[in-house]
Enzyme design. Structure first.
Site, mmCIF file in Angstrom:
data_model
loop_
_atom_site.group_PDB
_atom_site.id
_atom_site.type_symbol
_atom_site.label_atom_id
_atom_site.label_comp_id
_atom_site.label_asym_id
_atom_site.label_seq_id
_atom_site.Cartn_x
_atom_site.Cartn_y
_atom_site.Cartn_z
ATOM 1 C CE LYS B 35 -0.641 -0.618 4.998
ATOM 2 N NZ LYS B 35 -0.774 0.468 5.948
ATOM 3 C CE1 TYR B 259 11.983 31.503 4.232
ATOM 4 C CE2 TYR B 259 12.375 29.174 3.831
ATOM 5 C CZ TYR B 259 12.033 30.435 3.368
ATOM 6 O OH TYR B 259 11.758 30.615 2.037
#
Lengths: 368, 368
Positions: B35, B259
């Site tokens: 999956k 940042y």
């Protein structure tokens, strides 16, 4: 037939947010930043939502080529420039505008052969300390570029580290603007400084900040760069991540839920299983209590997010059943609020939406 | 021409890890869980790497169809079953084995028309409180399924919440096995209980735990489900995420990086900018100090991970330059170690690798 999980992209909100950029920075041209598959929204959708932008900017060369193939004829900017000498042929073939941030890139341009003029953005490192030339190296880099016959326009650019906080104690926007002006002193050419934070604070910064081109990213997608909420800034959400309840468990007091059995019920409750997990892009670090909307009502995440599912509290939602609608973020539940609960930023959540999530487009203005 | 960032999938390691499953659970048939695009590895690669599995299991109906189109003829199991009545036609057309976890799904099967027999996995909720019938509802669900003419084999399944910790204080594997045996008492049919954690602890659990089918996921991809390292369990990494240095900054004491200007240098240092960021799937919450390999040498992440880039300490790496090779995880740097630094699990990191990361295949045994 796929799982009942979808991300709807709101073109009308994209147009609205772009108009907000123009209202904040009148006269500046706008690069719509569409890197990272348009912050997870899909390049095709961004092309339509930002059809009025003056140019589109991204970092993926293959994305730039795709935008040309999709019919975008206005400027395209590669925000990190080129990665190897062969990329100069792409600049030439597709008419791309390239950032230039290091001497290796200048050397590639010097050695390339161009059949037409190219425009570049020369990047200055004014304290972000990521990409770009330091202010004292900037004039020299500019001169080398200027000496390349094919180079036409050189836009001078820099990037803010703390545009969400005008008076950051370590490095303020004003200090970066001061360094930029010093490094660019005496050099002619258009200027590009502001990202979303710079755009939203343009009014306070107007004296210091002059942009020929702005480069908004997150605000175009209805997220805040920080400093206040998206709603406060007049921005609208551009993505709704929605799913359904696919299972319900009635559990008793003392029972636990999910991996690690982290959550333990203190009284009998109904648990809804939502078809959305961290492999869909929902943050695994979202804690117990993170807001979720079921059938229009706010409730909360319960226990740990698993790979394909998450569990929510249905105690106050007597009508909830298999098939009930769930909103993970979007209208009524800002992506920033979910991000904040999970200790991250809206940027990360939107970019992380996985390919297995069905992407849909909505346009209230033109089709609503 | 794309950014110098790639994920290499190691088929030989996939085969090795599958062999480890068989060594742990002799006699059990193995569902290779694929999956989430094979935990980020790509279905095509998984099809080759797990060619010896007895079946493949996933949750995406469209993925199951694709595996059939790619030529997989052995069993395929939909681990969450079907999502709407129309999906019953897929079970029929593509010969899919479906989990059944709620009465709504039983009703869909009762009302469907099948042209051939179908096999199902009936799921019991033994304390995970996610999908499945409670032990006291299980026999009734089984009887309804048994009464459907087209239903051939009914495998009895459950899922462990804490398989990484045999004696979990709130819900142990043994307690779940005890509940399972109680709920399945007197019901005939194959059993499927163990996920990776159950497989790895099979030896300790053998008396309690009997599996006709096991359903390993993370261990097939060289990650640990917890409880010890992948290396301890004899598992090999199946994915290497690698990039390059695309810029270098020489910074002085007192300068900040990235940042938020979170990191402040206490002495002069060299900073390398790596072409990999959170929009590539690298965790934004990886803190300063998270290990990274540059030119074969371990160093550390510096400052905040940004969307497309991260910054690393090159102080001890005099030879590092633009173009130096960087390993974010893989051989020499287990994905679990990076995940642990970032407060998450290897599952999340591998699943999150973004489509813009170039995916490559390596096979040391067959092509090396």
């Amino acid at each position: 037939m796929p799982r009942p999980l979808s991300a709807t992209v709101h073109l009308d909100s994209m147009r609205h947010n772009l108009a907000r950029v123009r209202a904040c920075t009148p006269g500046a041209k706008v690069w719509g930043v569409v890197k990272a598959n348009a912050y997870g929204h899909g390049l095709e959708h961004a092309l339509r939502g930002f059809a009025d932008a003056d140019g589109l900017a991204l970092i993926e060369t293959e994305g730039a080529v795709r935008l040309r193939e999709l019919g975008w004829t206005r400027p395209l900017l590669l925000l990190e420039g080129i990665f190897e000498p062969a990329d100069t042929a792409l600049l030439d073939q597709y008419g791309l505008n390239s950032a230039v941030h290091c001497v290796e890139q200048i050397a590639m341009l010097e050695q390339a052969r161009f059949s037409r003029p190219i425009d570049v953005h020369l990047k200055m490192n004014t304290g972000m300390n990521r990409l770009g030339f330091r202010p004292d190296q900037f004039a020299h880099a500019w001169q080398r570029l200027r000496a390349i016959a094919a180079v036409r326009e050189i836009t001078l650019m820099t990037h803010f580290a703390n545009a969400d906080e005008l008076e950051h104690p370590r490095l303020s926007v004003r200090e970066q603007v001061r360094r930029f002006c010093a490094g660019a002193d005496g050099i002619d050419g258009p200027r590009s400084l502001s990202n979303s934070g710079g755009v939203l604070h343009q009014a306070e910064l107007a004296a210091d900040l002059s942009n020929d081109w702005v480069r908004p990213g997150i605000m175009l997608y209805g997220g805040t760069p920080g400093g206040n909420t998206a709603d406060h800034f007049g921005l609208r959400p551009t993505m709704t991540l929605a799913s359904e309840i696919i299972g319900i468990q009635e559990i008793g007091a003392g029972e636990t839920v999910g991996y690690g059995s982290r959550f333990e019920a203190t009284e009998p409750m109904r648990i809804g299983v939502v078809a959305c997990g961290y492999a869909d892009g929902y943050p695994r670090h979202a804690p117990h209590g993170t807001p979720v909307i079921v059938d229009g009502v706010r409730t909360r995440l319960v226990g740990r997010v698993s790979m394909d599912m998450m569990t929510v509290d249905l105690s106050g939602l007597a009508g909830a059943r298999v098939g009930s609608k769930v909103v993970l973020w979007g209208a009524g539940l800002p992506v920033d609020e979910v991000a904040d609960a999970a200790g991250t930023i809206g940027y990360e959540l939107m970019c992380a939406v996985a390919p297995r999530v069905r992407m849909m487009e909505a346009d209230l203005e033109n089709h609503g």
